[in-house]
Design an enzyme around this catalytic site. Sequence first.
Site, mmCIF file in Angstrom:
data_model
loop_
_atom_site.group_PDB
_atom_site.id
_atom_site.type_symbol
_atom_site.label_atom_id
_atom_site.label_comp_id
_atom_site.label_asym_id
_atom_site.label_seq_id
_atom_site.Cartn_x
_atom_site.Cartn_y
_atom_site.Cartn_z
ATOM 1 N N SER A 239 0.829 -1.207 0.000
ATOM 2 C CA SER A 239 0.000 0.000 0.000
ATOM 3 C C SER A 239 0.863 1.257 0.000
ATOM 4 C CB SER A 239 -0.894 0.010 1.241
ATOM 5 O OG SER A 239 -0.108 0.157 2.414
ATOM 6 N N GLY A 243 4.434 2.354 1.824
ATOM 7 C CA GLY A 243 5.515 3.024 1.125
ATOM 8 C C GLY A 243 5.992 4.282 1.832
ATOM 9 N N GLU A 260 6.520 -0.322 -5.317
ATOM 10 C CA GLU A 260 5.353 -0.647 -6.145
ATOM 11 C C GLU A 260 4.135 -0.567 -5.233
ATOM 12 O OE1 GLU A 260 5.345 -0.966 -9.260
ATOM 13 O OE2 GLU A 260 7.351 -1.602 -9.887
ATOM 14 N N CYS A 294 -3.089 -4.421 -8.079
ATOM 15 C CA CYS A 294 -2.748 -2.999 -8.110
ATOM 16 C C CYS A 294 -3.129 -2.386 -9.448
ATOM 17 C CB CYS A 294 -1.262 -2.796 -7.825
ATOM 18 S SG CYS A 294 -0.174 -3.785 -8.847
#
Length: 508
Positions: A239, A243, A260, A294
């Site tokens: 998520s 990050g 990512e 994602c």
Amino acid sequence: MDLSFLAELGIGKTNSGAYDGTWRKVKGDELVVRSPIDGSEIGRVTMATAADYAAVSKGCHASFLRWRELPAPKRGDFVRRIGEAFRQKKELLGKLVTLEAGKIVQEGLGEAQECVDIAEFATGLSRQLYGLTIASERPQHHMRESWHPLGTVGIITAFNFPIAVWAWNSMLALVCGDSCLWKPSLKTPLTAIAMTKIAAEVLGKEWGALVGLVIGPDLAVGSALLDDPTVPLVSATGSTRMGRIVGPRVAQRFGRTLLELGGNNAITVLADADLGLVVRGTVFGAVGTAGQRCTTTRRLLVHESILDDLQARLVKAYAQCKIGNPFDKRTLVGPLIDEASAKAFDHAVAQAVAQGGKVLIGGKRAKVPGGLKGGAYVEPTIIRCDTCIPIVKEETFAPILYILPIQSVDEAIELNNDVPQGLSSSIFTTDVRAAERFMAAIGSDCGIANVNIGTSGAEIGGAFGGEKETGGGRESGSDSWKVYMRRQTNTVNWGTSLPLAQGITFGD
């Protein structure tokens, strides 16, 4: 459920959560692993502690110091054999992904195939780690740019792609001369154990510690990884919230990150689009993996002249999506990973309605045929929004699709870009000018921009990743291998004098 196949992947009833060339006798808390299909227990893992992390990291670093001296094509041959081992166990690995992550059978097999594909890609790459030669301004000098192994690569993976993301990173890292230290999601630890055992068997006793594994809590194991000075690169998938923790913390010690993170992906549909393609691409993108990719399609920006027609077609297609046991080959929509995800789905639907959205289909918990209980199943949902209401800009990891009207490609581009994330995007049109505008610098601000295909289902040959709150990282194909190496510029004087750059003279 029949769990006998787990033994073929080396998974027992209780498993160690740390590998450093041998499976360590760890003493952390016991993690009970449950299948999202029905909530039943499918295994247990004794989790690693901070001390276990230190031992695994030490083993990874020691192996790296030797591995980096092995010629890259030799490293590539090991990766080739790892890929062949994945191929031989593809059916079992796909089955395990379905069991532990809840993906339907075809998606589980597809993820296992990605591991085979990236190993093949990396094998070829092992003979193509090219540098540059650069013309020098000084006589009898030459310059070059070379690439060298980086060190231990920390790999943090999420539940939704429990084996592919590790393979994207580790196969490239290994041919680049690095070792790998994997911290998988605690929701899918058995897949990590299976993949590590397959790779370690190929690498053998001499090189087994190159694929280190630590399964443990974020506070102990995760923190140790982020702060570890012997891990120059941390590749983290998860998520945006995660990050925001990983990036600054690793940066404090001047480490690198490959992030990512979230996606809020849109498909733009212009008036001249092939609606048959649109329906197919949208349903796979929005419903696949129960909306837990994602790259999931979360927004559909449709020209107002065809909106009602497309909307009706999508509602009809959604009504035919079978929800249920992902092991049933007729199933298109399996469970969400857990009850917390289902509650997030409930909340998003309620917020959308409160903000003026209209539920066209779905919006509720699903009743699964056959009396299957214990899983978090929801109905794939389409919500019509006449304007971009606040909830549309939030990423909900569930099968919710928001439809919004547009009047032009420029309006669509503005809406496409008007979210914090920037991962994947797509446009359906037969107008080459509109398509090129969408992919130009003035168009989509996403890392991925497609024409006449959906937002989901990337191939390993192209670099994968996105901009803005998606993190900016790139994994898999193209030249993404460079992130796993360090660049060095070399200048060689093969003459008998020492001229300086920029024509500088110093003394006599």
